[in-house]
Write a protein that holds these residues in place. Structure first.
Motif, mmCIF file in Angstrom:
data_model
loop_
_atom_site.group_PDB
_atom_site.id
_atom_site.type_symbol
_atom_site.label_atom_id
_atom_site.label_comp_id
_atom_site.label_asym_id
_atom_site.label_seq_id
_atom_site.Cartn_x
_atom_site.Cartn_y
_atom_site.Cartn_z
ATOM 1 N N LEU A 1 16.168 -81.079 -22.597
ATOM 2 C CA LEU A 1 14.802 -80.633 -22.325
ATOM 3 C C LEU A 1 14.139 -81.617 -21.374
ATOM 4 C CD1 LEU A 1 13.672 -79.833 -25.986
ATOM 5 C CD2 LEU A 1 14.658 -78.262 -24.318
ATOM 6 N N ARG A 2 13.360 -81.077 -20.462
ATOM 7 C CA ARG A 2 12.586 -81.933 -19.561
ATOM 8 C C ARG A 2 11.173 -81.996 -20.111
ATOM 9 N NH1 ARG A 2 13.329 -84.154 -14.731
ATOM 10 N NH2 ARG A 2 15.239 -83.006 -14.321
ATOM 11 N N SER A 3 10.705 -83.202 -20.376
ATOM 12 C CA SER A 3 9.374 -83.392 -20.943
ATOM 13 C C SER A 3 8.305 -83.150 -19.876
ATOM 14 C CB SER A 3 9.243 -84.813 -21.505
ATOM 15 O OG SER A 3 9.143 -85.734 -20.448
ATOM 16 N N PRO A 4 7.048 -83.017 -20.290
ATOM 17 C CA PRO A 4 5.978 -82.878 -19.301
ATOM 18 C C PRO A 4 5.887 -84.074 -18.346
ATOM 19 C CG PRO A 4 5.197 -82.233 -21.458
ATOM 20 C CD PRO A 4 6.568 -82.811 -21.649
ATOM 21 N N GLU A 5 6.409 -85.217 -18.763
ATOM 22 C CA GLU A 5 6.418 -86.407 -17.904
ATOM 23 C C GLU A 5 7.667 -86.467 -17.033
ATOM 24 O OE1 GLU A 5 6.209 -86.796 -21.390
ATOM 25 O OE2 GLU A 5 4.018 -86.726 -21.352
ATOM 26 N N TRP A 6 8.465 -85.401 -16.985
ATOM 27 C CA TRP A 6 9.689 -85.296 -16.207
ATOM 28 C C TRP A 6 10.789 -86.224 -16.682
ATOM 29 C CZ3 TRP A 6 11.086 -81.865 -12.408
ATOM 30 C CH2 TRP A 6 10.112 -80.940 -12.083
ATOM 31 N N ILE A 7 10.796 -86.501 -17.951
ATOM 32 C CA ILE A 7 11.868 -87.286 -18.551
ATOM 33 C C ILE A 7 12.798 -86.311 -19.264
ATOM 34 C CG2 ILE A 7 12.429 -89.030 -20.276
ATOM 35 C CD1 ILE A 7 9.602 -90.183 -19.749
ATOM 36 N N ILE A 8 14.081 -86.438 -19.035
ATOM 37 C CA ILE A 8 15.037 -85.545 -19.694
ATOM 38 C C ILE A 8 15.349 -86.095 -21.082
ATOM 39 C CG2 ILE A 8 17.377 -84.639 -19.672
ATOM 40 C CD1 ILE A 8 17.208 -84.426 -16.708
ATOM 41 N N VAL A 9 15.100 -85.259 -22.072
ATOM 42 C CA VAL A 9 15.409 -85.587 -23.458
ATOM 43 C C VAL A 9 16.642 -84.784 -23.829
ATOM 44 C CG1 VAL A 9 14.580 -85.518 -25.830
ATOM 45 C CG2 VAL A 9 12.976 -85.950 -23.966
ATOM 46 N N GLU A 10 17.681 -85.470 -24.241
ATOM 47 C CA GLU A 10 18.907 -84.773 -24.617
ATOM 48 C C GLU A 10 19.417 -85.322 -25.938
ATOM 49 O OE1 GLU A 10 21.834 -87.274 -21.668
ATOM 50 O OE2 GLU A 10 20.976 -85.409 -20.956
ATOM 51 N N TRP A 11 20.027 -84.438 -26.695
ATOM 52 C CA TRP A 11 20.531 -84.827 -28.002
ATOM 53 C C TRP A 11 21.655 -83.888 -28.386
ATOM 54 C CZ3 TRP A 11 20.399 -89.038 -30.608
ATOM 55 C CH2 TRP A 11 20.749 -89.050 -31.953
ATOM 56 N N LYS A 12 22.517 -84.354 -29.238
ATOM 57 C CA LYS A 12 23.602 -83.538 -29.766
ATOM 58 C C LYS A 12 23.790 -83.869 -31.228
ATOM 59 C CE LYS A 12 26.297 -87.323 -29.199
ATOM 60 N NZ LYS A 12 25.985 -88.344 -30.139
ATOM 61 N N THR A 13 24.299 -82.890 -31.943
ATOM 62 C CA THR A 13 24.616 -83.127 -33.346
ATOM 63 C C THR A 13 25.772 -82.222 -33.746
ATOM 64 O OG1 THR A 13 23.738 -83.312 -35.580
ATOM 65 C CG2 THR A 13 22.982 -81.460 -34.284
ATOM 66 N N ASP A 14 26.508 -82.659 -34.729
ATOM 67 C CA ASP A 14 27.620 -81.873 -35.244
ATOM 68 C C ASP A 14 27.711 -82.116 -36.739
ATOM 69 O OD1 ASP A 14 28.809 -84.525 -35.192
ATOM 70 O OD2 ASP A 14 29.357 -84.097 -33.137
ATOM 71 N N ASP A 15 28.010 -81.084 -37.474
ATOM 72 C CA ASP A 15 28.134 -81.274 -38.911
ATOM 73 C C ASP A 15 29.609 -81.409 -39.282
ATOM 74 O OD1 ASP A 15 29.082 -78.728 -38.778
ATOM 75 O OD2 ASP A 15 27.528 -77.816 -39.982
ATOM 76 N N TRP A 16 30.047 -82.611 -39.338
ATOM 77 C CA TRP A 16 31.389 -83.005 -39.764
ATOM 78 C C TRP A 16 32.485 -82.567 -38.798
ATOM 79 C CZ3 TRP A 16 30.359 -86.589 -42.973
ATOM 80 C CH2 TRP A 16 29.273 -86.458 -43.818
ATOM 81 N N GLU A 17 32.129 -82.095 -37.631
ATOM 82 C CA GLU A 17 33.105 -81.806 -36.572
ATOM 83 C C GLU A 17 32.879 -82.896 -35.526
ATOM 84 O OE1 GLU A 17 36.086 -79.632 -35.687
ATOM 85 O OE2 GLU A 17 34.696 -77.951 -35.768
ATOM 86 N N THR A 18 33.375 -84.081 -35.813
ATOM 87 C CA THR A 18 33.071 -85.258 -35.025
ATOM 88 C C THR A 18 33.348 -85.039 -33.546
ATOM 89 O OG1 THR A 18 33.791 -86.512 -36.950
ATOM 90 C CG2 THR A 18 33.450 -87.739 -34.930
ATOM 91 N N TRP A 19 32.415 -85.409 -32.716
ATOM 92 C CA TRP A 19 32.451 -85.340 -31.257
ATOM 93 C C TRP A 19 32.249 -83.934 -30.697
ATOM 94 C CZ3 TRP A 19 31.557 -89.945 -29.805
ATOM 95 C CH2 TRP A 19 32.144 -91.025 -30.450
ATOM 96 N N ALA A 20 32.070 -82.931 -31.521
ATOM 97 C CA ALA A 20 31.885 -81.568 -30.998
ATOM 98 C C ALA A 20 30.559 -81.450 -30.247
ATOM 99 C CB ALA A 20 31.945 -80.555 -32.129
ATOM 100 N N GLY A 21 29.514 -82.035 -30.781
ATOM 101 C CA GLY A 21 28.215 -82.000 -30.101
ATOM 102 C C GLY A 21 28.264 -82.703 -28.757
ATOM 103 N N LEU A 22 29.041 -83.771 -28.691
ATOM 104 C CA LEU A 22 29.197 -84.492 -27.422
ATOM 105 C C LEU A 22 29.899 -83.624 -26.382
ATOM 106 C CD1 LEU A 22 28.785 -87.178 -25.936
ATOM 107 C CD2 LEU A 22 31.043 -87.840 -26.734
ATOM 108 N N CYS A 23 30.869 -82.836 -26.806
ATOM 109 C CA CYS A 23 31.555 -81.930 -25.876
ATOM 110 C C CYS A 23 30.576 -80.918 -25.293
ATOM 111 C CB CYS A 23 32.682 -81.189 -26.592
ATOM 112 S SG CYS A 23 34.049 -82.223 -27.100
ATOM 113 N N ILE A 24 29.682 -80.392 -26.122
ATOM 114 C CA ILE A 24 28.693 -79.417 -25.662
ATOM 115 C C ILE A 24 27.718 -80.089 -24.701
ATOM 116 C CG2 ILE A 24 26.864 -77.840 -26.367
ATOM 117 C CD1 ILE A 24 28.340 -77.661 -29.093
ATOM 118 N N LEU A 25 27.214 -81.255 -25.081
ATOM 119 C CA LEU A 25 26.261 -81.969 -24.240
ATOM 120 C C LEU A 25 26.878 -82.343 -22.896
ATOM 121 C CD1 LEU A 25 23.470 -83.201 -23.891
ATOM 122 C CD2 LEU A 25 24.336 -85.280 -24.980
ATOM 123 N N ARG A 26 28.130 -82.738 -22.902
ATOM 124 C CA ARG A 26 28.797 -83.097 -21.657
ATOM 125 C C ARG A 26 28.876 -81.904 -20.703
ATOM 126 N NH1 ARG A 26 33.744 -85.371 -23.379
ATOM 127 N NH2 ARG A 26 34.526 -83.259 -23.446
#
Length: 138
Positions: A71-96
């Motif tokens: 997400l790009r904040s109103p201040e033009w800063i990109i906020v990014e996050w990932k999460t996975d429930d016990w599927e380690t590194w899966a959220g990172l694959c999506i974010l990448r």
């Protein structure tokens, strides 16, 4: 070889659709994959969408449900996050994948129903494939 990091704002991909849920996108040795995505302006849209996904039938009973957002904040800063429930590194694959294609103002959820056959490292390849399917569809 195409560059994986973008330094311009011209090639930014912003989804137009909201609250799209797709089922049985990929089936590999019994494991079934779904994805859901939405345009999200800021945190309120993100919370509302995740609440919708958690209450929808295939996602609420999934064995693994991972998501990432940029997400790009109103201040033009990109906020990014990932999460996975016990599927380690899966959220990172999506974010990448979101970063690689420079997708912003988006949240992508990938869920998996376990098919009783262990996929080992193929499960990450499948998550990346599902994320790429969604990005290419946009």
């Amino acid at each position: 070889m195409k560059p994986q990091i973008s330094f311009s704002f011209d090639d930014t991909i912003i989804p137009k659709d909201r609250d799209v849920l797709a089922s049985n996108i990929l089936v590999d040795r019994g494991s079934r994959y779904w994805y859901a995505f939405s345009f999200a302006e800021w945190k309120e849209d993100l919370k509302k969408f995740l609440k919708l996904v958690r209450s929808t039938k295939p996602f609420d009973s999934a064995d693994h449900c991972s998501y990432a957002y940029r997400l790009r904040s109103p201040e033009w800063i990109i906020v990014e996050w990932k999460t996975d429930d016990w599927e380690t590194w899966a959220g990172l694959c999506i974010l990448r994948e979101l970063k690689r294609k420079n997708v912003e103002q988006a949240v992508l959820v990938v869920s998996r129903h376990f098919g009783w056959i262990y996929l080992q490292a193929d499960r990450y390849r499948n998550i990346v494939d599902v994320a790429r399917m969604w990005i290419n569809k946009m």
